[in-house]
Design a protein around this motif. Structure first.
Motif, PDB file in Angstrom:
ATOM      1  N   ARG A 105       0.955  -1.319   0.112  1.00 54.35           N
ATOM      2  CA  ARG A 105      -0.096  -0.087   0.298  1.00 54.35           C
ATOM      3  C   ARG A 105       0.755   1.324   0.239  1.00 54.35           C
ATOM      4  O   ARG A 105       1.739   1.601   1.043  1.00 54.35           O
ATOM      5  CB  ARG A 105      -1.190   0.311   0.863  1.00 54.35           C
ATOM      6  CG  ARG A 105      -2.416   0.922   1.365  1.00 54.35           C
ATOM      7  CD  ARG A 105      -2.773   0.049   2.654  1.00 54.35           C
ATOM      8  NE  ARG A 105      -2.616   1.562   3.527  1.00 54.35           N
ATOM      9  CZ  ARG A 105      -3.446   1.516   4.478  1.00 54.35           C
ATOM     10  NH1 ARG A 105      -4.017   0.857   5.011  1.00 54.35           N
ATOM     11  NH2 ARG A 105      -2.653   1.663   5.932  1.00 54.35           N
ATOM     12  N   MET A 134      -5.152  -7.552   7.331  1.00 57.31           N
ATOM     13  CA  MET A 134      -6.268  -6.855   7.201  1.00 57.31           C
ATOM     14  C   MET A 134      -6.898  -6.532   6.737  1.00 57.31           C
ATOM     15  O   MET A 134      -5.937  -6.145   5.348  1.00 57.31           O
ATOM     16  CB  MET A 134      -5.128  -5.853   7.738  1.00 57.31           C
ATOM     17  CG  MET A 134      -3.868  -5.814   8.891  1.00 57.31           C
ATOM     18  SD  MET A 134      -4.927  -6.348  10.243  1.00 57.31           S
ATOM     19  CE  MET A 134      -4.697  -4.666  11.201  1.00 57.31           C
ATOM     20  N   ALA A 136      -8.371  -2.751   5.472  1.00 54.67           N
ATOM     21  CA  ALA A 136      -8.062  -1.422   5.884  1.00 54.67           C
ATOM     22  C   ALA A 136      -9.440  -0.121   5.121  1.00 54.67           C
ATOM     23  O   ALA A 136     -10.870  -0.379   5.298  1.00 54.67           O
ATOM     24  CB  ALA A 136      -7.594  -0.926   6.260  1.00 54.67           C
ATOM     25  N   GLY A 193      -5.303   5.883   7.364  1.00 50.05           N
ATOM     26  CA  GLY A 193      -5.393   4.771   7.001  1.00 50.05           C
ATOM     27  C   GLY A 193      -5.477   3.256   7.882  1.00 50.05           C
ATOM     28  O   GLY A 193      -5.606   2.133   7.576  1.00 50.05           O
ATOM     29  N   TYR A 194      -5.014   3.755   9.358  1.00 49.55           N
ATOM     30  CA  TYR A 194      -4.561   2.698   9.699  1.00 49.55           C
ATOM     31  C   TYR A 194      -6.155   2.141  10.959  1.00 49.55           C
ATOM     32  O   TYR A 194      -6.743   3.664  10.784  1.00 49.55           O
ATOM     33  CB  TYR A 194      -3.110   2.652  10.781  1.00 49.55           C
ATOM     34  CG  TYR A 194      -2.258   2.412  10.153  1.00 49.55           C
ATOM     35  CD1 TYR A 194      -1.106   1.049  10.575  1.00 49.55           C
ATOM     36  CD2 TYR A 194      -1.970   3.362  10.036  1.00 49.55           C
ATOM     37  CE1 TYR A 194      -0.579   1.008  10.011  1.00 49.55           C
ATOM     38  CE2 TYR A 194      -0.033   2.900   8.676  1.00 49.55           C
ATOM     39  CZ  TYR A 194       0.229   1.975   9.341  1.00 49.55           C
ATOM     40  OH  TYR A 194       1.277   1.389   8.322  1.00 49.55           O
ATOM     41  N   ILE A 195      -6.687   0.884  10.538  1.00 48.80           N
ATOM     42  CA  ILE A 195      -7.035   0.669  11.562  1.00 48.80           C
ATOM     43  C   ILE A 195      -7.283   1.252  12.999  1.00 48.80           C
ATOM     44  O   ILE A 195      -6.899   0.398  13.730  1.00 48.80           O
ATOM     45  CB  ILE A 195      -7.495  -0.805  11.665  1.00 48.80           C
ATOM     46  CG1 ILE A 195      -7.378  -1.561  10.170  1.00 48.80           C
ATOM     47  CG2 ILE A 195      -9.238  -1.315  12.119  1.00 48.80           C
ATOM     48  CD1 ILE A 195      -7.765  -2.688  10.059  1.00 48.80           C
ATOM     49  N   GLY A 200      -1.716  -2.297  15.028  1.00 49.46           N
ATOM     50  CA  GLY A 200      -0.559  -1.502  14.186  1.00 49.46           C
ATOM     51  C   GLY A 200      -0.283  -2.667  12.929  1.00 49.46           C
ATOM     52  O   GLY A 200      -1.391  -2.166  12.440  1.00 49.46           O
ATOM     53  N   ASP A 201       0.582  -2.314  12.219  1.00 49.96           N
ATOM     54  CA  ASP A 201       0.935  -2.528  11.030  1.00 49.96           C
ATOM     55  C   ASP A 201       1.368  -4.354  11.257  1.00 49.96           C
ATOM     56  O   ASP A 201       2.292  -4.629  11.847  1.00 49.96           O
ATOM     57  CB  ASP A 201       2.301  -2.228  10.260  1.00 49.96           C
ATOM     58  CG  ASP A 201       2.805  -2.029   9.057  1.00 49.96           C
ATOM     59  OD1 ASP A 201       2.197  -1.189   8.249  1.00 49.96           O
ATOM     60  OD2 ASP A 201       2.722  -3.585   8.626  1.00 49.96           O
ATOM     61  N   ALA A 202      -0.023  -4.884  10.270  1.00 50.92           N
ATOM     62  CA  ALA A 202       0.395  -6.454  11.023  1.00 50.92           C
ATOM     63  C   ALA A 202       1.890  -7.153  10.272  1.00 50.92           C
ATOM     64  O   ALA A 202       2.376  -7.875  10.859  1.00 50.92           O
ATOM     65  CB  ALA A 202      -0.595  -6.821  10.116  1.00 50.92           C
ATOM     66  N   GLY A 203       2.449  -6.434   8.858  1.00 53.35           N
ATOM     67  CA  GLY A 203       3.881  -7.278   8.503  1.00 53.35           C
ATOM     68  C   GLY A 203       4.911  -6.620   9.247  1.00 53.35           C
ATOM     69  O   GLY A 203       5.504  -7.357   9.299  1.00 53.35           O
TER      70      GLY A 203
END
Ligand SMILES: O=P(O)(O)OC[C@H]1O[C@H](OP(=O)(O)OP(=O)(O)O)[C@H](O)[C@@H]1O
Ligand SMILES: O=c1cc[nH]c(=O)[nH]1
Ligand SMILES: [Mg+2]
Length: 210
Positions: A105, A134, A136, A193-195, A200-203
């Motif tokens: 993204r 995710m 989002a 654009g974060y949930i 946080g950032d899953a990756g």
């Protein structure tokens, strides 16, 4: 007919997700919990696999026994975070065929950038389960499913860990025929654009990058 959105509210899923959301969980802990949850989510998302029967012989007698019908299902991981869900599901369904869609993204535009695509043959004859923790904005999942439909996939499911209402709506508009399975539907997206509340950032959390 499966609902468009299924929230897997099993107590073990909810308990493990609560641990994963916490910011101090280690990379190893996050990965282990994701693998455990993926087994439970896989159970739900495969509920509608078709069965047929075969004749078998038990030590006691012969019987007609249920067995999965048709071609092996296809699991498609959206790189890279999708691999965290994929690994657990493959333990449960070791015969599944596996494909990868490489997307990241763009942090400014929130649009997906494609960098890889390799999927199994005869997708039109397989249940195809797309996995990414995710959902989002929904831009990545919509793009991945567009790519899979172009390659023949028809009987699709999308499996994630967390979804935002914005992403669910985007998927409903673009792919109303693709049921979504998630462990939780969160409140909203933030300005990046974060949930929210999210995890946080899953990756990054899964692979220890950042
Ligand atoms: O619904 P969206 O707004 O498109 O966002 C969700 C996407 O963002 C994350 O991937 P990311 O781009 O961070 O790539 P990564 O898996 O390589 O970290 C996530 O794993 C989804 O693929
Ligand atoms: O909250 C989010 C949104 C997109 N991707 C993530 O990894 N986390
Ligand atoms: Mg990421």
């Amino acid at each position: 007919m499966t609902r468009h959105l299924t929230i897997v509210d099993h107590p073990l899923v909810q308990h493990k997700l609560t641990i994963m959301r916490q910011k101090d969980v280690s990379t190893a802990g996050f990965r282990r919990l994701l693998r455990e949850i993926s087994l439970l989510l896989a159970y739900e998302v495969t509920r509608e696999l078709e069965l047929t029967t075969i004749r078998i012989e038990t030590p006691i007698c012969e019987m007609e026994a249920p067995t999965l019908e048709g071609k092996k299902l296809a699991l498609i991981s959206i790189l890279r975070a999708g691999n965290g869900l994929l690994d657990g599901i493959l333990e449960l369904i070791p015969g599944a065929r596996v494909g990868f869609v490489g997307l990241y993204r763009d942090p400014e535009t929130l649009q997906p950038v494609e960098y890889y695509c390799k999927v199994p043959k005869e997708l039109d004859a397989r249940m195809t389960i797309v996995v990414d923790p995710m959902l989002a904005t929904g831009n990545s999942s919509v793009a991945a499913i567009d790519m899979l439909k172009e390659r023949g996939a028809k009987n699709l499911r999308f499996l994630c860990l967390l979804a935002a209402p914005e992403g669910v709506e985007r998927m409903r508009q673009a792919h109303p025929d693709v049921p979504i399975f998630t462990a939780a539907l969160d409140e909203r997206l933030d300005d990046h654009g974060y949930i929210v509340p999210g995890l946080g950032d899953a990756g990054d959390r899964m692979f220890g990058t950042k």
